[in-house]
Design a protein around this motif. Sequence first.
Motif: not given
Length: 210
Positions: A60-61, A2-8
């Motif tokens: 985007r995740h 879950t540590e993948s960076i979320i693009t907001f």
Amino acid sequence: MTESIITFFHNPQSRSAGVRVLLEALGAPYEVRFIDFKAGANRTPEFLALNPLGKLPTIRHRDTVVTEQVAIFIYLADLFPAAGLAPALDDPRRGTYLRWIAFYGASFEPAVVDRATKRPEMEASTSAYGSYDAMLQTLVEQLGRGDYLLGERFSAADVLWGTALRWTTGFGIVPELPAIRAYIDRACAHPAFARAAELDAGLLAGAAGK
């Protein structure tokens, strides 16, 4: 995982403001892509490929794009269970939690938009939310049952509703009834609201200086 960076994809002057608060409350790793409405950034082919409606919020995740405010709140809160902002699947409060998140998208927002734009009221039997008054009374009764929508437990649902009610009462779209005012004060006292406001102020200042 879950540590993948979320693009907001974000503009503070949109419904994505609440998602910023949620990301801060979750302690989620994310990067902001500012969507400048004045420059038409939400109508570019690149953005429309993500969200054909040209709307925020959008995230985007990894390889997954999530749109729709309610879906994003559920997705993010479940993605970071350690933050404790979503009841687990086997928690008896899970149904109540999902009910009030869905009630926002399915009943509250359509009713508020119809009222704000002065659309003629439909027959309650054919309206998705019954009537504006019934919708509001249902909400107020729930707010009176505890400090938060799940009683004493603060959840992602309170980030959603705290943001929405602060905005709609601020513009006079929803009446600032005592139960609503008290709930806004409690929900928005969470430190994530102040952190998100500070970050958004800096984002807007930087955009204005370009």
